[in-house]
Design a protein around this motif. Structure first.
Motif, PDB file in Angstrom:
ATOM      1  N   GLN A 110       1.531   6.414  11.477  1.00 55.62           N
ATOM      2  CA  GLN A 110       1.423   7.332  10.355  1.00 55.62           C
ATOM      3  C   GLN A 110       2.256   8.581  10.639  1.00 55.62           C
ATOM      4  O   GLN A 110       2.470   8.970  11.791  1.00 55.62           O
ATOM      5  CB  GLN A 110      -0.036   7.723  10.127  1.00 55.62           C
ATOM      6  N   ARG A 111       2.708   9.227   9.563  1.00 57.51           N
ATOM      7  CA  ARG A 111       3.542  10.418   9.745  1.00 57.51           C
ATOM      8  C   ARG A 111       2.827  11.493  10.545  1.00 57.51           C
ATOM      9  O   ARG A 111       3.450  12.257  11.280  1.00 57.51           O
ATOM     10  CB  ARG A 111       3.959  10.972   8.384  1.00 57.51           C
ATOM     11  N   GLY A 112       1.492  11.554  10.404  1.00 59.48           N
ATOM     12  CA  GLY A 112       0.739  12.562  11.142  1.00 59.48           C
ATOM     13  C   GLY A 112       0.812  12.392  12.645  1.00 59.48           C
ATOM     14  O   GLY A 112       0.589  13.351  13.396  1.00 59.48           O
ATOM     15  N   GLY A 113       1.102  11.166  13.084  1.00 58.55           N
ATOM     16  CA  GLY A 113       1.178  10.930  14.517  1.00 58.55           C
ATOM     17  C   GLY A 113       2.530  11.249  15.126  1.00 58.55           C
ATOM     18  O   GLY A 113       2.658  11.326  16.355  1.00 58.55           O
ATOM     19  N   VAL A 114       3.526  11.462  14.285  1.00 58.93           N
ATOM     20  CA  VAL A 114       4.877  11.695  14.786  1.00 58.93           C
ATOM     21  C   VAL A 114       4.964  12.984  15.583  1.00 58.93           C
ATOM     22  O   VAL A 114       5.535  13.026  16.681  1.00 58.93           O
ATOM     23  CB  VAL A 114       5.891  11.712  13.622  1.00 58.93           C
ATOM     24  N   GLY A 117       0.787  -1.226   0.000  1.00 65.33           N
ATOM     25  CA  GLY A 117       0.000   0.000   0.000  1.00 65.33           C
ATOM     26  C   GLY A 117       0.819   1.276   0.000  1.00 65.33           C
ATOM     27  O   GLY A 117       0.264   2.374  -0.023  1.00 65.33           O
ATOM     28  N   GLY A 118       2.126   1.155   0.061  1.00 64.92           N
ATOM     29  CA  GLY A 118       2.981   2.332   0.018  1.00 64.92           C
ATOM     30  C   GLY A 118       3.621   2.693   1.338  1.00 64.92           C
ATOM     31  O   GLY A 118       4.500   3.542   1.386  1.00 64.92           O
ATOM     32  N   GLY A 119       3.190   2.064   2.430  1.00 57.40           N
ATOM     33  CA  GLY A 119       3.783   2.345   3.727  1.00 57.40           C
ATOM     34  C   GLY A 119       5.072   1.551   3.927  1.00 57.40           C
ATOM     35  O   GLY A 119       5.484   0.754   3.087  1.00 57.40           O
ATOM     36  N   ALA A 120       5.710   1.797   5.045  1.00 57.70           N
ATOM     37  CA  ALA A 120       6.949   1.093   5.377  1.00 57.70           C
ATOM     38  C   ALA A 120       7.130   1.097   6.880  1.00 57.70           C
ATOM     39  O   ALA A 120       6.726   2.043   7.568  1.00 57.70           O
ATOM     40  CB  ALA A 120       8.139   1.763   4.697  1.00 57.70           C
ATOM     41  N   ILE A 121       7.712   0.029   7.390  1.00 56.58           N
ATOM     42  CA  ILE A 121       7.967  -0.097   8.825  1.00 56.58           C
ATOM     43  C   ILE A 121       9.401  -0.571   9.019  1.00 56.58           C
ATOM     44  O   ILE A 121       9.847  -1.504   8.343  1.00 56.58           O
ATOM     45  CB  ILE A 121       6.999  -1.088   9.493  1.00 56.58           C
ATOM     46  N   GLU A 122      10.108   0.061   9.938  1.00 54.65           N
ATOM     47  CA  GLU A 122      11.464  -0.370  10.245  1.00 54.65           C
ATOM     48  C   GLU A 122      11.423  -1.675  11.026  1.00 54.65           C
ATOM     49  O   GLU A 122      10.698  -1.793  12.022  1.00 54.65           O
ATOM     50  CB  GLU A 122      12.206   0.686  11.063  1.00 54.65           C
ATOM     51  N   GLU A 144       9.624  10.901   8.243  1.00 53.95           N
ATOM     52  CA  GLU A 144       9.347   9.606   7.621  1.00 53.95           C
ATOM     53  C   GLU A 144      10.026   8.484   8.383  1.00 53.95           C
ATOM     54  O   GLU A 144       9.433   7.424   8.637  1.00 53.95           O
ATOM     55  CB  GLU A 144       9.818   9.609   6.174  1.00 53.95           C
ATOM     56  N   PHE A 145      11.288   8.704   8.776  1.00 52.55           N
ATOM     57  CA  PHE A 145      12.002   7.687   9.532  1.00 52.55           C
ATOM     58  C   PHE A 145      11.369   7.478  10.902  1.00 52.55           C
ATOM     59  O   PHE A 145      11.207   6.336  11.361  1.00 52.55           O
ATOM     60  CB  PHE A 145      13.470   8.060   9.687  1.00 52.55           C
ATOM     61  N   LEU A 146      10.989   8.561  11.569  1.00 51.15           N
ATOM     62  CA  LEU A 146      10.344   8.427  12.873  1.00 51.15           C
ATOM     63  C   LEU A 146       9.063   7.611  12.763  1.00 51.15           C
ATOM     64  O   LEU A 146       8.758   6.791  13.626  1.00 51.15           O
ATOM     65  CB  LEU A 146      10.058   9.814  13.449  1.00 51.15           C
ATOM     66  N   ALA A 147       8.290   7.841  11.690  1.00 54.18           N
ATOM     67  CA  ALA A 147       7.054   7.091  11.489  1.00 54.18           C
ATOM     68  C   ALA A 147       7.358   5.608  11.272  1.00 54.18           C
ATOM     69  O   ALA A 147       6.690   4.735  11.842  1.00 54.18           O
ATOM     70  CB  ALA A 147       6.289   7.663  10.302  1.00 54.18           C
ATOM     71  N   GLN A 148       8.364   5.312  10.460  1.00 55.50           N
ATOM     72  CA  GLN A 148       8.748   3.920  10.224  1.00 55.50           C
ATOM     73  C   GLN A 148       9.239   3.273  11.510  1.00 55.50           C
ATOM     74  O   GLN A 148       8.918   2.121  11.807  1.00 55.50           O
ATOM     75  CB  GLN A 148       9.834   3.859   9.156  1.00 55.50           C
TER      76      GLN A 148
END
Length: 240
Positions: free
Chosen positions: A179-183, A63-68, A170-174
């Motif tokens: 979601q980036r909005g929650g960072v 879906g386009g997301g990513a998780i570390e 973006e890295f913090l979200a991963q």
């Protein structure tokens, strides 16, 4: 010497004969933020032993997301396990915080490891630790709050890099699996509590003991895994 190979803890653990097997093939590179070390499913061309900074292993979603899924610093390496067994990278791997690294061609490392069992043993022990870190991260993302996970990652990054962290949203979200909005909400909460300052992608850690109190148990568990696998300290101190 500032850019000594022994700034990497794994290389510093090798005894003289073992290190001598790879020393002629090692070169030092500056890895800038955003440098891609491997694409998912790509063959491993080089093995990296960072002197600092942060290497991030990222699972990309359809879906386009990513998780570390894992973080690598000067206490580890990227690529050895796959290189030794002719495998490919399982993740997209990128430099998130710039640093120098000792780099070796994967074929050179594989050939040396075939001749020197101690070298292969060291590399595979780190792969065992990294798998434990990935498994701990999966459990953490499923069981712990976003705030607890954020503090856990801050502890890990502070140990690798120090109190000042230049990180993209973006890295913090991963890193936290949000979601980036929650960072921003997470960072603002920690800033209001005077545990960090956060501005334009820069985090400065103000109160490490309180961050440790607020973190989940996973950072301590990851540290325990490392200590169990690598029972002794590096044979050489890090160069400065």
């Amino acid at each position: 010497m500032a850019n000594s190979h022994f700034n990497n803890d794994l290389l510093a653990r090798l005894d003289e004969p073992t290190f001598a097997a790879i020393e002629p093939h090692l070169r030092i590179m500056q890895l800038e933020t955003g440098h891609v070390l491997a694409e998912a499913a790509a063959h491993i061309e080089n093995v990296y032993f960072p002197h600092g900074g942060i290497i991030s292993c990222v699972v990309e979603l359809i879906g386009g997301g990513a998780i570390e899924s894992g973080m690598i610093g000067k206490d580890g390496q990227f690529g050895a396990g796959a290189a030794l067994d002719h495998k490919v990278s399982l993740n997209f791997v990128i430099m998130q915080i710039a640093a120098h690294a000792s780099v070796i061609d994967s074929d050179k490392l594989r050939h040396a490891a075939q001749e020197v069992p101690k070298l292969r043993d060291m590399m595979m022990r780190y792969e065992q630790f990294f798998l434990a870190q990935v498994q701990q991260t999966a459990a953490c993302n499923a069981a712990h709050s976003v705030s607890n996970r954020a503090c856990k990652w801050l502890l890990r990054m502070q140990r690798l890099v120090g109190d000042d962290l230049n990180l993209t949203q973006e890295f913090l979200a991963q890193m936290m699996g949000v979601q980036r909005g929650g960072v921003n909400a997470i960072a603002q909460d920690l800033q209001k509590l005077e545990m960090i300052t956060y501005s334009r992608g820069h985090i400065h850690i103000l109160d490490l003991p309180r961050i440790r109190q607020r973190a989940c148990e996973c950072d301590a568990a990851i540290n325990a895994h490392y200590a169990e696998i690598f029972e002794s300290k590096p044979t050489r101190p890090s160069a400065v």
